[in-house]
Design a protein around this motif. Structure first.
Motif, PDB file in Angstrom:
ATOM      1  N   CYS A 107      -0.495 -60.233-125.630  1.00  0.00           N
ATOM      2  CA  CYS A 107      -0.081 -60.654-126.967  1.00  0.00           C
ATOM      3  C   CYS A 107      -1.290 -60.544-127.892  1.00  0.00           C
ATOM      4  O   CYS A 107      -2.370 -61.065-127.561  1.00  0.00           O
ATOM      5  CB  CYS A 107       0.423 -62.100-126.932  1.00  0.00           C
ATOM      6  SG  CYS A 107       1.014 -62.721-128.530  1.00  0.00           S
ATOM      7  N   ASP A 150       1.654 -66.413-134.554  1.00  0.00           N
ATOM      8  CA  ASP A 150       3.082 -66.675-134.669  1.00  0.00           C
ATOM      9  C   ASP A 150       3.856 -66.237-133.432  1.00  0.00           C
ATOM     10  O   ASP A 150       4.984 -66.672-133.205  1.00  0.00           O
ATOM     11  CB  ASP A 150       3.650 -65.954-135.894  1.00  0.00           C
ATOM     12  CG  ASP A 150       3.356 -64.454-135.882  1.00  0.00           C
ATOM     13  OD1 ASP A 150       2.178 -64.077-135.732  1.00  0.00           O
ATOM     14  OD2 ASP A 150       4.313 -63.663-136.022  1.00  0.00           O
ATOM     15  N   ARG A 151       3.234 -65.392-132.602  1.00  0.00           N
ATOM     16  CA  ARG A 151       3.891 -64.903-131.400  1.00  0.00           C
ATOM     17  C   ARG A 151       3.478 -65.644-130.130  1.00  0.00           C
ATOM     18  O   ARG A 151       4.075 -65.421-129.072  1.00  0.00           O
ATOM     19  CB  ARG A 151       3.586 -63.408-131.207  1.00  0.00           C
ATOM     20  CG  ARG A 151       4.101 -62.512-132.305  1.00  0.00           C
ATOM     21  CD  ARG A 151       3.791 -61.059-131.975  1.00  0.00           C
ATOM     22  NE  ARG A 151       4.221 -60.143-133.019  1.00  0.00           N
ATOM     23  CZ  ARG A 151       4.021 -58.824-132.984  1.00  0.00           C
ATOM     24  NH1 ARG A 151       3.396 -58.292-131.940  1.00  0.00           N
ATOM     25  NH2 ARG A 151       4.432 -58.064-133.977  1.00  0.00           N
ATOM     26  N   PHE A 152       2.463 -66.473-130.201  1.00  0.00           N
ATOM     27  CA  PHE A 152       1.906 -67.066-128.991  1.00  0.00           C
ATOM     28  C   PHE A 152       2.956 -67.866-128.211  1.00  0.00           C
ATOM     29  O   PHE A 152       3.124 -67.676-126.997  1.00  0.00           O
ATOM     30  CB  PHE A 152       0.721 -67.982-129.322  1.00  0.00           C
ATOM     31  CG  PHE A 152      -0.506 -67.270-129.816  1.00  0.00           C
ATOM     32  CD1 PHE A 152      -0.572 -65.881-129.875  1.00  0.00           C
ATOM     33  CD2 PHE A 152      -1.618 -68.000-130.232  1.00  0.00           C
ATOM     34  CE1 PHE A 152      -1.714 -65.222-130.344  1.00  0.00           C
ATOM     35  CE2 PHE A 152      -2.758 -67.363-130.686  1.00  0.00           C
ATOM     36  CZ  PHE A 152      -2.802 -65.981-130.755  1.00  0.00           C
ATOM     37  N   ALA A 153       3.625 -68.782-128.889  1.00  0.00           N
ATOM     38  CA  ALA A 153       4.583 -69.651-128.197  1.00  0.00           C
ATOM     39  C   ALA A 153       5.734 -68.848-127.610  1.00  0.00           C
ATOM     40  O   ALA A 153       6.193 -69.122-126.492  1.00  0.00           O
ATOM     41  CB  ALA A 153       5.112 -70.716-129.162  1.00  0.00           C
ATOM     42  N   LYS A 154       6.204 -67.837-128.337  1.00  0.00           N
ATOM     43  CA  LYS A 154       7.285 -67.003-127.829  1.00  0.00           C
ATOM     44  C   LYS A 154       6.845 -66.224-126.600  1.00  0.00           C
ATOM     45  O   LYS A 154       7.617 -66.057-125.653  1.00  0.00           O
ATOM     46  CB  LYS A 154       7.764 -66.037-128.931  1.00  0.00           C
ATOM     47  CG  LYS A 154       8.432 -66.722-130.116  1.00  0.00           C
ATOM     48  CD  LYS A 154       8.846 -65.697-131.162  1.00  0.00           C
ATOM     49  CE  LYS A 154       9.492 -66.372-132.364  1.00  0.00           C
ATOM     50  NZ  LYS A 154       9.865 -65.391-133.427  1.00  0.00           N
ATOM     51  N   VAL A 180       4.491 -67.093-124.446  1.00  0.00           N
ATOM     52  CA  VAL A 180       4.369 -68.034-123.334  1.00  0.00           C
ATOM     53  C   VAL A 180       5.739 -68.338-122.737  1.00  0.00           C
ATOM     54  O   VAL A 180       5.897 -68.431-121.512  1.00  0.00           O
ATOM     55  CB  VAL A 180       3.677 -69.334-123.788  1.00  0.00           C
ATOM     56  CG1 VAL A 180       3.784 -70.412-122.720  1.00  0.00           C
ATOM     57  CG2 VAL A 180       2.216 -69.069-124.129  1.00  0.00           C
ATOM     58  N   ALA A 181       6.741 -68.460-123.598  1.00  0.00           N
ATOM     59  CA  ALA A 181       8.097 -68.751-123.117  1.00  0.00           C
ATOM     60  C   ALA A 181       8.710 -67.556-122.409  1.00  0.00           C
ATOM     61  O   ALA A 181       9.545 -67.715-121.507  1.00  0.00           O
ATOM     62  CB  ALA A 181       8.980 -69.171-124.288  1.00  0.00           C
ATOM     63  N   ALA A 200      -5.457 -72.217-131.154  1.00  0.00           N
ATOM     64  CA  ALA A 200      -4.193 -72.410-130.450  1.00  0.00           C
ATOM     65  C   ALA A 200      -4.363 -72.974-129.049  1.00  0.00           C
ATOM     66  O   ALA A 200      -3.447 -73.615-128.517  1.00  0.00           O
ATOM     67  CB  ALA A 200      -3.443 -71.077-130.372  1.00  0.00           C
ATOM     68  N   GLY A 257      -3.182 -76.466-127.729  1.00  0.00           N
ATOM     69  CA  GLY A 257      -1.747 -76.698-127.665  1.00  0.00           C
ATOM     70  C   GLY A 257      -1.027 -75.868-126.616  1.00  0.00           C
ATOM     71  O   GLY A 257       0.202 -75.928-126.514  1.00  0.00           O
ATOM     72  N   LEU A 258      -1.770 -75.092-125.833  1.00  0.00           N
ATOM     73  CA  LEU A 258      -1.174 -74.233-124.820  1.00  0.00           C
ATOM     74  C   LEU A 258      -1.582 -74.697-123.430  1.00  0.00           C
ATOM     75  O   LEU A 258      -2.694 -75.200-123.227  1.00  0.00           O
ATOM     76  CB  LEU A 258      -1.620 -72.782-125.022  1.00  0.00           C
ATOM     77  CG  LEU A 258      -1.227 -72.111-126.336  1.00  0.00           C
ATOM     78  CD1 LEU A 258      -1.885 -70.733-126.451  1.00  0.00           C
ATOM     79  CD2 LEU A 258       0.293 -71.979-126.446  1.00  0.00           C
ATOM     80  N   ASP A 259      -0.687 -74.529-122.491  1.00  0.00           N
ATOM     81  CA  ASP A 259      -0.975 -74.860-121.099  1.00  0.00           C
ATOM     82  C   ASP A 259      -2.022 -73.879-120.576  1.00  0.00           C
ATOM     83  O   ASP A 259      -1.767 -72.675-120.533  1.00  0.00           O
ATOM     84  CB  ASP A 259       0.311 -74.757-120.281  1.00  0.00           C
ATOM     85  CG  ASP A 259       0.109 -75.098-118.807  1.00  0.00           C
ATOM     86  OD1 ASP A 259      -1.031 -75.370-118.398  1.00  0.00           O
ATOM     87  OD2 ASP A 259       1.115 -75.088-118.076  1.00  0.00           O
TER      88      ASP A 259
END
Length: 274
Positions: A15, A21-25, A27-28, A56, A59-61
């Protein structure tokens, strides 16, 4: 994070580091996300990407992400390393790895070494055995360029011998050192048939995971690495029968079963676990 826990599953997804804006998506969508500060980010965006990734990370695992920094010797390497110093638990991918020192210099981060040059491939055993190495990956596109080649694949679709040899060397080096081997990306995003074939070959050979460059590739990789219901049933039957024979050699379905086959059966069940 240890070498045994660097991967949560078989599908890694790159990524761009300058697209928070793409990080969470990402990760999912994937098993592990590689937040990329290198190839996916242009020279004029390196600083912004670095800041976005560092902002970021809290806030990320940390078990769900890697950060690919820029290669040693580039103008951005030192800044990348300094920026990640506050997050020693986050695994780092070092591109253009060419020697064990490239891994050791990033302590205490767990490191996935990306071997994508002739020098890196030849040094793969030493790199994989370096303190802190948590995984070994090979890169086909940069390798072909470093070799002075024109194409890494033959007209039939498979890898040319020189490239296949590098792939195999990475596999052997990683397994000998006890770290997971990771197969390279396929840059043709729409060619899912080749991706399916590459992934099936990777898992059959012994790779632990494969990297993706687009979310559409993730499902194909996962499917290829997931054992079939028949394979799972056979593995369970084999291990159940082994208990009855107290660990000795026995016959099941017309085949001799010994320790290597039992080890394979246990690996099948591990891969099938949710």
């Amino acid at each position: 994070m240890t070498a045994g826990h660097i991967l949560r599953g078989p599908a890694l997804l790159f990524c761009p580091g300058d697209r928070p804006d793409r990080f969470a998506k990402a990760v999912a969508a994937a098993d592990t996300v590689i937040l990329d500060l290198e190839d996916a980010v242009g020279p004029d965006r390196k600083s912004a990407a670095r800041d976005a990734v560092v902002d970021a990370l809290p806030g990320l695992d940390p078990a769900a992400v890697l950060v690919r920094i820029n290669a040693p010797g580039t103008p951005w390497y030192d800044d990348d390393v300094r920026a990640l110093a506050a997050h020693p638990e986050v695994a780092v991918m070092v591109p253009m790895a060419a020697r064990a020192a490239d891994v050791e210099a990033l302590a205490p981060h767990p490191v996935v070494a990306l071997c994508e040059t002739a020098r890196g491939v030849l040094a793969a055993p030493e790199i994989a055995a370096a303190a802190g190495c948590a995984g070994l990956m090979w890169g086909s596109e940069d390798l072909v360029a470093d070799l002075g080649g024109r194409a890494g694949r033959s007209p039939g679709g498979g890898y040319r011998p020189a490239v296949e040899q590098a792939r195999t060397r990475i596999l052997y080096a990683a397994r000998a050192a006890g770290v997971p081997p990771i197969d390279t990306v396929l840059v043709d995003i729409d060619d899912l048939e080749t991706l399916r074939s590459d992934s099936a070959d990777a898992v059959a050979a012994g790779f632990a995971a494969k990297a993706c460059i687009h979310p559409a590739q993730v499902a194909v990789v996962r499917e290829a690495f997931r054992p079939t219901a028949a394979e799972v049933a056979h593995a369970r039957a084999m291990l159940d029968a082994a208990e009855e024979h107290a660990g000795g050699v026995f016959r099941l379905g017309g085949r001799m079963v010994d320790a290597p086959l039992l080890a394979h059966a246990r690996e099948v069940l591990r891969q099938a676990a949710p």
